[in-house]
Motif scaffolding. Structure first.
Motif, PDB file in Angstrom:
ATOM      1  N   TRP A   1      -1.687  50.342 -68.556  1.00 15.26           N
ATOM      2  CA  TRP A   1      -0.713  50.447 -67.478  1.00 15.26           C
ATOM      3  C   TRP A   1      -1.093  51.624 -66.603  1.00 15.26           C
ATOM      4  N   ASN A   2      -0.553  51.658 -65.391  1.00 12.85           N
ATOM      5  CA  ASN A   2      -0.805  52.804 -64.525  1.00 12.85           C
ATOM      6  C   ASN A   2       0.462  53.647 -64.380  1.00 12.85           C
ATOM      7  N   LYS A   3       0.357  54.751 -63.650  1.00 12.52           N
ATOM      8  CA  LYS A   3       1.493  55.663 -63.511  1.00 12.52           C
ATOM      9  C   LYS A   3       2.661  54.990 -62.793  1.00 12.52           C
ATOM     10  N   ALA A   4       2.357  54.097 -61.862  1.00 17.17           N
ATOM     11  CA  ALA A   4       3.427  53.403 -61.149  1.00 17.17           C
ATOM     12  C   ALA A   4       4.221  52.508 -62.098  1.00 17.17           C
ATOM     13  N   ALA A   5       3.537  51.851 -63.031  1.00 14.99           N
ATOM     14  CA  ALA A   5       4.236  51.016 -64.016  1.00 14.99           C
ATOM     15  C   ALA A   5       5.107  51.865 -64.925  1.00 14.99           C
ATOM     16  N   ALA A   6       4.601  53.033 -65.315  1.00 17.92           N
ATOM     17  CA  ALA A   6       5.386  53.925 -66.165  1.00 17.92           C
ATOM     18  C   ALA A   6       6.637  54.409 -65.448  1.00 17.92           C
ATOM     19  N   ALA A   7       6.532  54.629 -64.123  1.00 19.80           N
ATOM     20  CA  ALA A   7       7.658  55.141 -63.353  1.00 19.80           C
ATOM     21  C   ALA A   7       8.701  54.077 -63.059  1.00 19.80           C
ATOM     22  N   LEU A   8       8.265  52.840 -62.792  1.00 20.34           N
ATOM     23  CA  LEU A   8       9.193  51.804 -62.347  1.00 20.34           C
ATOM     24  C   LEU A   8       9.601  50.832 -63.446  1.00 20.34           C
ATOM     25  N   LEU A   9       8.692  50.515 -64.352  1.00 21.92           N
ATOM     26  CA  LEU A   9       8.963  49.463 -65.330  1.00 21.92           C
ATOM     27  C   LEU A   9       9.325  50.059 -66.682  1.00 21.92           C
ATOM     28  N   THR A  10       8.330  50.496 -67.423  1.00 24.57           N
ATOM     29  CA  THR A  10       8.528  51.112 -68.741  1.00 24.57           C
ATOM     30  C   THR A  10       7.436  52.138 -68.958  1.00 24.57           C
ATOM     31  N   ASP A  11       7.809  53.286 -69.463  1.00 16.33           N
ATOM     32  CA  ASP A  11       6.807  54.293 -69.794  1.00 16.33           C
ATOM     33  C   ASP A  11       6.255  53.964 -71.184  1.00 16.33           C
ATOM     34  N   TYR A  12       5.280  53.065 -71.203  1.00 16.87           N
ATOM     35  CA  TYR A  12       4.744  52.575 -72.476  1.00 16.87           C
ATOM     36  C   TYR A  12       4.134  53.692 -73.312  1.00 16.87           C
ATOM     37  N   GLY A  13       3.668  54.738 -72.652  1.00 16.00           N
ATOM     38  CA  GLY A  13       3.073  55.835 -73.386  1.00 16.00           C
ATOM     39  C   GLY A  13       4.058  56.574 -74.277  1.00 16.00           C
ATOM     40  N   GLN A  14       5.353  56.436 -74.009  1.00 18.14           N
ATOM     41  CA  GLN A  14       6.379  57.082 -74.816  1.00 18.14           C
ATOM     42  C   GLN A  14       6.828  56.212 -75.990  1.00 18.14           C
ATOM     43  N   LEU A  15       6.282  55.002 -76.085  1.00 18.66           N
ATOM     44  CA  LEU A  15       6.676  54.081 -77.147  1.00 18.66           C
ATOM     45  C   LEU A  15       5.612  54.020 -78.229  1.00 18.66           C
ATOM     46  N   PRO A  16       6.012  53.807 -79.485  1.00 15.96           N
ATOM     47  CA  PRO A  16       5.017  53.530 -80.530  1.00 15.96           C
ATOM     48  C   PRO A  16       4.227  52.275 -80.167  1.00 15.96           C
ATOM     49  N   ARG A  17       3.007  52.212 -80.620  1.00 23.13           N
ATOM     50  CA  ARG A  17       2.116  51.112 -80.253  1.00 23.13           C
ATOM     51  C   ARG A  17       2.733  49.738 -80.526  1.00 23.13           C
ATOM     52  N   GLU A  18       3.395  49.577 -81.687  1.00 26.62           N
ATOM     53  CA  GLU A  18       3.938  48.269 -82.048  1.00 26.62           C
ATOM     54  C   GLU A  18       5.124  47.860 -81.187  1.00 26.62           C
ATOM     55  N   GLN A  19       5.706  48.809 -80.446  1.00 32.85           N
ATOM     56  CA  GLN A  19       6.856  48.480 -79.596  1.00 32.85           C
ATOM     57  C   GLN A  19       6.459  48.188 -78.155  1.00 32.85           C
ATOM     58  N   ARG A  20       5.177  48.284 -77.842  1.00 34.37           N
ATOM     59  CA  ARG A  20       4.713  48.021 -76.475  1.00 34.37           C
ATOM     60  C   ARG A  20       4.511  46.523 -76.259  1.00 34.37           C
ATOM     61  N   ASN A  21       5.548  45.781 -76.502  1.00 29.04           N
ATOM     62  CA  ASN A  21       5.502  44.329 -76.371  1.00 29.04           C
ATOM     63  C   ASN A  21       6.642  43.897 -75.456  1.00 29.04           C
ATOM     64  N   ILE A  22       6.315  43.153 -74.418  1.00 22.05           N
ATOM     65  CA  ILE A  22       7.310  42.784 -73.406  1.00 22.05           C
ATOM     66  C   ILE A  22       8.443  41.977 -74.014  1.00 22.05           C
ATOM     67  N   LEU A  23       8.127  41.068 -74.947  1.00 27.29           N
ATOM     68  CA  LEU A  23       9.163  40.236 -75.551  1.00 27.29           C
ATOM     69  C   LEU A  23      10.069  41.057 -76.468  1.00 27.29           C
ATOM     70  N   ARG A  24       9.493  41.962 -77.243  1.00 29.85           N
ATOM     71  CA  ARG A  24      10.318  42.815 -78.107  1.00 29.85           C
ATOM     72  C   ARG A  24      11.246  43.691 -77.276  1.00 29.85           C
ATOM     73  N   LEU A  25      10.722  44.215 -76.167  1.00 27.37           N
ATOM     74  CA  LEU A  25      11.544  45.046 -75.305  1.00 27.37           C
ATOM     75  C   LEU A  25      12.653  44.236 -74.637  1.00 27.37           C
ATOM     76  N   MET A  26      12.313  43.026 -74.239  1.00 22.44           N
ATOM     77  CA  MET A  26      13.290  42.220 -73.509  1.00 22.44           C
ATOM     78  C   MET A  26      14.395  41.702 -74.399  1.00 22.44           C
TER      79      MET A  26
END
Length: 277
Positions: A132-157
């Motif tokens: 992901w890029n910085k814009a995605a972290a700012a607008l969508l989800t800051d994936y870098g703050q999540l554990p690796r196994e939680q970086r899943n769009i379906l789990r988040l949704m």
């Protein structure tokens, strides 16, 4: 040229002549031509030497996919070369062989980073976000703050109340996402894998809504569209999205979001610049 009338045979000959017999365990000595002999390719592919000779000569009809697969292994073809072999032999690409992805290359990350005001992500067929890029972290989800196994769009949704609050049309979006996910795993050859089975079972237990949508068996294309989010700082943002395939990686896809209007673009730019300070 004779090769023009037998493209498959010409291609097979060109591939076997580049291989070193000694490296592959065959006797050296004087050879009239470089590379492997026909019978050596047949031996490595576990097929009849006569049948392989016929293929190079354009005789014997179309080979089966299984035979082409064995020949590809025997000739040590790369994935693009294997795909080309199938196009020549059967007029279609081979079935996709799914390999779970572990990460993205630095080059792909630089592609994402080159879009400072357009949120962009790289996701797998199972919708794990790998880049992901910085814009995605700012607008969508800051994936870098999540554990690796939680970086899943379906789990988040389907497992995060915050996502539902940010989407006014959550039910229709959920239906679209599940249908697109089903299409993605099938396209990547992952529909029957243990990885997808485990994820679907987990989501069905986690969310009755996901279970119902999965049971519907809907399939949708998700090449482009509009994503409307309610950002806690920037308010409602309408973002146009486009999906792109990653060449040679059927398990990966890139999604890029662009502001739908100049006004949204200005708010997006201000938000990203504020977070960068």
């Amino acid at each position: 040229m004779a090769g023009d009338h037998n493209a498959l045979g010409s291609y097979l000959r060109s591939r076997r002549t580049r291989l070193d017999p000694a490296v592959l365990g065959f006797a050296g000595g004087r050879r009239r031509t470089p590379g492997l002999r026909r019978e050596e390719v047949a031996q490595r592919a576990n097929i009849s030497a006569t049948w392989y000779t016929w293929l190079e000569q354009g005789r014997g009809g179309a080979p089966s996919a299984a035979v082409l697969d064995r020949i590809a292994k025997g000739l040590m073809l790369t994935e693009p070369e294997r795909a080309h072999l199938f196009m020549l032999g059967l007029g279609r690409p081979p079935e996709v062989r799914y390999t779970p992805a572990d990460g993205i290359t630095p080059r792909l990350q630089r592609v994402l980073d080159a879009m400072p005001f357009s949120p962009a992500i790289i996701k797998t067929a199972t919708w794990d976000v790998l880049g992901w890029n910085k814009a995605a972290a700012a607008l969508l989800t800051d994936y870098g703050q999540l554990p690796r196994e939680q970086r899943n769009i379906l789990r988040l949704m389907f497992g995060t109340a915050r996502k539902r609050v940010r989407r006014e049309d959550w039910s229709s979006v959920a239906r679209f996402v599940v249908g697109a996910f089903r299409a993605d795993v099938a396209r990547a050859g992952a529909a029957d894998t243990d990885e997808v089975t485990r994820l679907v079972d987990e989501l069905c237990l986690l969310s009755a809504e996901f279970a119902a949508l999965w049971q519907n068996n809907d399939v949708v294309a998700h090449g482009e569209g509009v994503k409307c989010i309610t950002h806690p700082e920037a308010g409602r943002l309408d973002l146009e999205f486009s999906s792109f395939a990653v060449e040679g990686r059927p398990d990966l896809g890139m999604i890029v979001y662009n502001p739908a209007t100049p006004q949204v673009a200005q708010r997006v730019r201000e938000l990203i610049e504020a977070k960068a300070d």
